[in-house]
Design an enzyme around this catalytic site. Structure first.
Site, PDB file in Angstrom:
ATOM      1  N   HIS A  10     -73.075 -17.305 -53.530  1.00 62.91           N
ATOM      2  CA  HIS A  10     -74.564 -17.262 -54.815  1.00 62.91           C
ATOM      3  C   HIS A  10     -74.610 -18.817 -54.801  1.00 62.91           C
ATOM      4  O   HIS A  10     -76.196 -18.587 -55.320  1.00 62.91           O
ATOM      5  CB  HIS A  10     -74.185 -16.545 -56.168  1.00 62.91           C
ATOM      6  CG  HIS A  10     -74.633 -16.856 -57.364  1.00 62.91           C
ATOM      7  ND1 HIS A  10     -75.181 -15.819 -57.749  1.00 62.91           N
ATOM      8  CD2 HIS A  10     -74.963 -18.298 -58.148  1.00 62.91           C
ATOM      9  CE1 HIS A  10     -75.779 -15.717 -59.528  1.00 62.91           C
ATOM     10  NE2 HIS A  10     -75.538 -17.436 -59.062  1.00 62.91           N
ATOM     11  N   GLU A  11     -73.591 -19.938 -54.969  1.00 60.34           N
ATOM     12  CA  GLU A  11     -74.600 -21.120 -55.283  1.00 60.34           C
ATOM     13  C   GLU A  11     -74.938 -21.663 -53.955  1.00 60.34           C
ATOM     14  O   GLU A  11     -76.223 -21.990 -54.191  1.00 60.34           O
ATOM     15  CB  GLU A  11     -72.948 -21.812 -55.221  1.00 60.34           C
ATOM     16  CG  GLU A  11     -72.186 -21.598 -56.584  1.00 60.34           C
ATOM     17  CD  GLU A  11     -73.010 -21.032 -58.044  1.00 60.34           C
ATOM     18  OE1 GLU A  11     -74.135 -21.902 -57.992  1.00 60.34           O
ATOM     19  OE2 GLU A  11     -72.356 -20.042 -58.568  1.00 60.34           O
TER      20      GLU A  11
ATOM     21  N   GLY B  75     -68.556 -20.231 -63.841  1.00 60.31           N
ATOM     22  CA  GLY B  75     -67.839 -19.337 -62.728  1.00 60.31           C
ATOM     23  C   GLY B  75     -68.124 -21.086 -61.691  1.00 60.31           C
ATOM     24  O   GLY B  75     -67.404 -21.525 -60.766  1.00 60.31           O
ATOM     25  N   ALA B  76     -69.349 -21.284 -61.488  1.00 62.22           N
ATOM     26  CA  ALA B  76     -69.993 -22.348 -60.514  1.00 62.22           C
ATOM     27  C   ALA B  76     -71.118 -22.993 -60.664  1.00 62.22           C
ATOM     28  O   ALA B  76     -71.327 -22.331 -61.704  1.00 62.22           O
ATOM     29  CB  ALA B  76     -69.759 -21.936 -59.317  1.00 62.22           C
TER      30      ALA B  76
ATOM     31  N   GLU C  28     -74.221 -24.605 -59.107  1.00 62.99           N
ATOM     32  CA  GLU C  28     -75.253 -24.805 -57.610  1.00 62.99           C
ATOM     33  C   GLU C  28     -75.785 -26.677 -57.971  1.00 62.99           C
ATOM     34  O   GLU C  28     -76.341 -26.330 -57.371  1.00 62.99           O
ATOM     35  CB  GLU C  28     -76.600 -24.070 -57.484  1.00 62.99           C
ATOM     36  CG  GLU C  28     -77.682 -24.455 -58.417  1.00 62.99           C
ATOM     37  CD  GLU C  28     -77.464 -23.232 -59.823  1.00 62.99           C
ATOM     38  OE1 GLU C  28     -76.309 -23.125 -60.276  1.00 62.99           O
ATOM     39  OE2 GLU C  28     -78.576 -23.601 -60.878  1.00 62.99           O
TER      40      GLU C  28
HETATM   41  N1  BES Z   1     -76.702 -21.439 -62.501  1.00 62.27           N
HETATM   42  C1  BES Z   1     -75.357 -21.060 -62.750  1.00 62.27           C
HETATM   43  C2  BES Z   1     -73.407 -22.123 -63.018  1.00 62.27           C
HETATM   44  C3  BES Z   1     -74.417 -21.826 -64.984  1.00 62.27           C
HETATM   45  C4  BES Z   1     -73.802 -20.471 -65.437  1.00 62.27           C
HETATM   46  C5  BES Z   1     -75.369 -22.980 -65.927  1.00 62.27           C
HETATM   47  C6  BES Z   1     -73.802 -20.467 -67.252  1.00 62.27           C
HETATM   48  C7  BES Z   1     -74.692 -22.963 -67.534  1.00 62.27           C
HETATM   49  C8  BES Z   1     -74.825 -21.087 -67.553  1.00 62.27           C
HETATM   50  C9  BES Z   1     -74.308 -20.411 -61.590  1.00 62.27           C
HETATM   51  O1  BES Z   1     -75.504 -20.391 -60.370  1.00 62.27           O
HETATM   52  C10 BES Z   1     -73.537 -19.310 -61.374  1.00 62.27           C
HETATM   53  O2  BES Z   1     -74.405 -17.960 -61.556  1.00 62.27           O
HETATM   54  N2  BES Z   1     -72.288 -19.216 -61.927  1.00 62.27           N
HETATM   55  C11 BES Z   1     -71.735 -17.722 -61.462  1.00 62.27           C
HETATM   56  C12 BES Z   1     -71.242 -17.595 -60.473  1.00 62.27           C
HETATM   57  C13 BES Z   1     -71.528 -16.461 -59.766  1.00 62.27           C
HETATM   58  C14 BES Z   1     -70.982 -15.765 -58.676  1.00 62.27           C
HETATM   59  C15 BES Z   1     -72.494 -15.098 -60.383  1.00 62.27           C
HETATM   60  C16 BES Z   1     -70.464 -17.866 -63.045  1.00 62.27           C
HETATM   61  O3  BES Z   1     -71.109 -19.174 -63.444  1.00 62.27           O
HETATM   62  O4  BES Z   1     -70.174 -16.916 -63.781  1.00 62.27           O
HETATM   63 ZN    ZN Z   2     -76.297 -18.694 -60.267  1.00 60.54          ZN
END
Ligand code: BES
Ligand code: ZN
Length: 900
Positions: free
Chosen positions: A335-336, A299-300, A302
């Site tokens: 979140h990020e 989704g995103a 950080e």
């Molecule tokens: N650090 C994660 C991104 C990530 C997710 C990297 C899976 C590698 C594998 C980021 O901070 C995150 O948690 N993103 C979420 C969105 C959040 C609002 C729950 C996501 O990507 O679903």
């Molecule tokens: Zn995260």
């Protein structure tokens, strides 16, 4: 004779499944000087690394992480020590330069061993590596992302996604979170492209050999982990703001869409000072960019100072974005940005502690959104979105502890799941409630201060919170993070004069019923209690530190109800005695119970029925008590459970009867809300209207279907454009009851849509179409060029979740296209999501066996646990159906029969 609990955590250490060793520590990096030159036409890149390293122990080998990269040359230049070496080095550096004579790639381990003809001596030196790689199309490492210019020309940006273990695909490095170093990054890019990295630009000069290129140099980063490094080269516009604490914030959008960055910018500008104040630690970089990337797996992400997002998690158009998108953008930004402190400044020591990052950010994003948008009532939504999701997953025998041993990258990928995120967030919420905000903040501050620019483990956080609160945090929390699952609290009561005596005990809750047997695990359970006198106020708090106990409530009249877990904060299910439950139910009808508790009670009973502890008919009766319900989130959770039930009953020949039940339940609220947004309505009214109309339309409520068709026609003809909040329910309704012309119209709308949000909105409901040949068409569309690679999953999932035929067709499609799908995501977490969406809804024993056997011959290492969980769910569904189908059928028939 109170028996105190003893927890043997060894029981829960999962076996290490794949051989894995961490990098040796004899040579480690201090600073990475990294220059990258991507070719946006040929999809390759050239890289030059000059890393300052420390040699701890003389060695003639350096082991680093490296994957899908070709090393051209590598050498080591020792830093001149005192005397002779220094003079030699100053005049004849090549003299001391030691060329590596072998690059031994261990592809399985994603490592390379550089061998040198002589030993590198203890001390500092510079490791120089020239290498080349491919800008891949797998959405990981350094990859290409496809976009169209406003004129419609197809182009590519070069972007990164390094978490968890893919920095090694962009440059050879020590790709472990605890091996922190500073970074000096330069990018050589076409001069008409935007080039971004974690830090601000400090120099920009024409490339000496090619004046169409620019060399962009970025400031040195603070010491940081490799998974947080990022760069982006592409075409973007931006909007800019300044947070009150002096940080420059930019939101980068596709060209021509800068306006769509304004909402996220507002949120970010409010959020930075909020965290600054909450943690009482300033944001350490001079700038932060938030950028929307077209092809993006998560989704995103950080990345420190350069946060990357899916377009739908960042861009908001005032006219064309719906309320739920706004809320999603706010949550993701919250979140990020939280990770900038919790994760980036203080980083987990190893992936075993990933939950610290993700659980914490998934909790505090709600705190942040509650601060920015109090009218969203976001904490109630937390319970439906995260808390119940975590309880459901964690009730499986194939769950895992929050803190879990992981080694190999595929094991790391696997734990980006609802346990790390949603259970993590839920136990932090419980802990925050147990400690109180003031001491919790105090503890957080000292944790961040103590470990900033370093790494920490779960126990380190417990220590700080224990110091701040004086409570036995480590003792309590270990029971929640080191063992999997959670308890069901069994409660009975007895009135004695003016006193109420509660008998409370705990057992492990399993999706197949409570754990009965020896060795039942126990938890340290913070329990709070409220009464009918003041449903919003906690009357009593105890810490249940034994399998059972009794609690006395003084001065309470016999007619008052007693409720456990007000606010639905404790991470457990509750089983009341029938008398206690009888007492609570009127609180649902007359709304004297808090919304979050109405939701929680309903959700507990639903899960008890799935576990065979009560009859599903009891739950249907309970659901009928919600006729007067005004609250969006309560409806949303109820609706979700009814969806599960409807999917289960699609295996029977009385599926239509449950549709009728749904229509009857949702009709009064549907009538009350109507189709038009009324004066003075807010965010939650918009969400509720969309939910209810969509539910009614899908269940075949005639008036809703007719109105949806009328509005859809006007929309398509351009007479009256549908408001963004009504689009999903209308699209869903017309498709569910539509023909091939409807599908073609939707596909045309999809093609014409300029916003990714609109495309996704359509993609997610296409699966609702009923005719088998059209379902096939939707599945084919899922893999077409018209659907972004990350969105294929939700199209297929939409098909699987819509009907009996869809479920079968989607699973067959996944099997038939396995090679392509697996290759597309290279194992990553999207494949787990795809598997879950495709097979979780089956309710026939033999399907569990089929799924199991398919994945025995079609390996997906990062989805192993998901496959096991799905098989378990299928068997649970099958058992549920066998147990309750007849009773449900009888009940549904009886409620239609005229009263005698
Ligand atoms: N650090 C994660 C991104 C990530 C997710 C990297 C899976 C590698 C594998 C980021 O901070 C995150 O948690 N993103 C979420 C969105 C959040 C609002 C729950 C996501 O990507 O679903
Ligand atoms: Zn995260």
């Amino acid at each position: 004779n109170r028996k105190h609990i003893i927890i043997n955590y060894d029981l829960y250490t999962m076996p290490e499944r794949r051989p894995f060793v961490r990098l040796p520590t004899d040579v480690y990096p201090v600073n990475y000087g990294l220059c990258l030159k991507p070719d946006l036409i040929d999809f390759t890149f050239e890289g030059k690394l000059e890393a300052i390293v420390k040699v701890n122990l003389a060695t003639n080998q350096i082991v680093m992480n490296c994957a899908d990269i070709d090393i051209i040359t590598a050498s080591f230049v020792p830093e001149g020590g005192e005397g002779e070496g220094e003079i030699l080095l100053a005049f004849f550096p090549f003299f001391l330069e030691i060329n590596a004579t072998g690059f031994n790639y261990q592809n399985e381990d994603e490592k390379v061993t550089l061998s040198f003809p002589s030993a590198l001596q203890k001390g500092s030196g510079t490791l120089k590596i020239d290498f080349v790689g491919e800008l891949n199309d797998k959405m990981k490492g350094f990859y290409r992302s496809k976009y169209a210019t406003p004129a419609g020309e197809i182009r590519y940006a070069a972007v990164t996604q390094f978490e968890a273990t893919d920095a090694r695909r962009a440059f050879p490095c020590w790709d472990e979170p605890a091996i922190k170093a500073t970074f000096d990054i330069s990018l050589i890019v076409p001069k008409d492209r935007v080039a971004l990295s974690n830090m601000n630009v400090i120099d920009r000069k024409p490339h000496p050999e090619d004046d169409s290129l620019l060399e962009v140099k970025f400031a040195t980063t603070p010491i940081m982990s490799t998974y947080l490094v990022a760069f982006v080269i592409g075409e973007y516009d931006f909007v800019e703001g300044q947070s009150s604490d002096g940080v420059t914030v930019r939101v980068y959008t596709p060209t021509g869409k800068a306006e769509q960055g304004k909402f996220a910018l507002e949120v970010a500008v409010k959020t930075l000072p909020f965290y600054n104040d909450y943690f009482n630690v300033p944001y350490p970089l001079p700038k932060i960019d938030l950028i929307a990337i077209a092809d993006f797996a998560a989704g995103a992400m950080e990345n420190w100072g350069l946060v990357t997002y899916r377009e739908t998690a960042l861009l908001i158009d005032p006219k064309n974005s719906c309320s739920s998108s706004r809320q999603w953008v706010a949550l993701v930004v919250g979140h990020e940005l939280a990770h900038q402190w919790f994760g980036n400044l203080v980083t987990m020591e190893w992936w075993t502690h990933l939950w610290l990052n993700e659980g914490f950010a998934s909790w505090i994003e709600y705190l942040c959104v509650d601060h920015c948008f109090p009218d969203y009532d976001i904490w109630t939504q937390f319970v439906s979105a995260d808390y119940t999701r975590a309880l459901d997953l964690d009730a499986l025998d194939n769950s895992h502890p929050i803190e879990v041993n992981v080694g190999h990258p595929s094991e790391v990928d696997e734990i980006f799941d609802a346990i790390s995120y949603s259970k993590g967030a839920s136990v932090i919420r419980m802990l925050h409630n147990y400690i109180g905000d003031k001491d919790f903040r105090k503890g957080m501050h000292s944790y961040l201060l103590k470990f900033q620019h370093r790494n920490a483990a779960t126990e380190d956080l417990w220590d700080c919170l224990e110091q701040a609160s004086g409570k036995p945090i480590a003792l309590v929390m270990r029971s929640w993070t080191k063992q999997m699952g959670f308890p069901i609290i069994v409660v009975d009561q007895e009135q004695q004069g003016d006193d109420r005596i509660l008998k409370i005990s705990q057992k492990k809750f399993c999706a197949s019923g409570p754990h009965n047997g020896e060795d039942c695990p126990n938890w340290m359970v913070p329990i709070s209690i409220c009464t009918g006198e003041d449903p919003g106020c906690t009357k009593l708090k105890v810490l249940l530190d034994s399998p059972e106990t009794t609690i006395t409530i003084n001065n309470i009249s016999p007619d008052q109800w007693v409720k456990i877990n007000p606010g639905t904060v404790g991470f457990y299910r509750i089983q009341y005695s029938s008398a206690m439950l009888e007492g609570l139910l009127p609180g649902i009808r007359d709304l004297t119970l808090l919304p979050v508790d109405r939701l929680g009670l309903q959700n507990d009973l639903f899960s008890l029925s799935r576990a065979g502890m009560i009859s599903t008919v009891e739950v249907l009766k309970l659901m009928e008590a919600f006729v007067n319900e005004p609250n969006y989130t309560v409806w949303s959770d109820l609706s979700c459970n009814l969806g599960v039930l409807s999917s289960l009953l699609s295996h029977t020949d009385f599926h239509e009867e449950i549709q009728e039940f749904i229509r009857d339940l949702f009709t009064p609220i549907g009538l009350k809300l109507g189709w038009e947004c009324k004066q003075g309505e807010g965010h939650l009214d918009a969400l509720l209207r969309g939910l209810v109309l969509g539910k009614l339309g899908k269940a075949g409520h005639k008036p809703t279907l007719e109105e949806a068709r009328r509005r859809f026609k006007d929309h398509v003809e351009g007479k009256q454009i549908l408001s963004a909040d009504l689009r999903s329910p209308v699209y869903l309704t017309v498709l569910k009851h539509g023909d091939s012309a409807t599908l073609d119209t939707m596909l045309k709308l999809h093609k014409q849509a300029d916003m990714q949000e609109e495309k996704n909105r359509i993609e997610r409901v296409l699966g609702a179409i009923s005719a088998p040949d059209l379902i096939q068409k939707v599945l084919t569309f899922a893999l077409s060029e018209d659907v972004r690679p990350q969105d294929t999953v939700s199209v297929i999932g939409g098909v699987a979740g819509s009907s009996k035929h869809g479920r079968k067709a989607a699973w067959k499609f996944v099997k038939d296209n396995w090679e392509e799908l697996h290759n597309r995501y290279q194992g990553g977490f999207l494949i787990s999501r795809l598997i879950k969406l495709s097979v979780d809804g089956f309710a026939i024993d033999k399907m569990a066996a089929e799924v199991k056997s398919f994945f025995e011959s079609h390996q997906a290492p990062a989805a192993e646990r998901t496959v096991q969980q799905c098989c378990e769910n299928i068997l649970l569904n099958a058992a549920w159906l066998k147990r309750d189908a007849d009773d449900i059928h009888q009940y549904l028939l009886k409620r239609k029969a005229p009263p005698v």
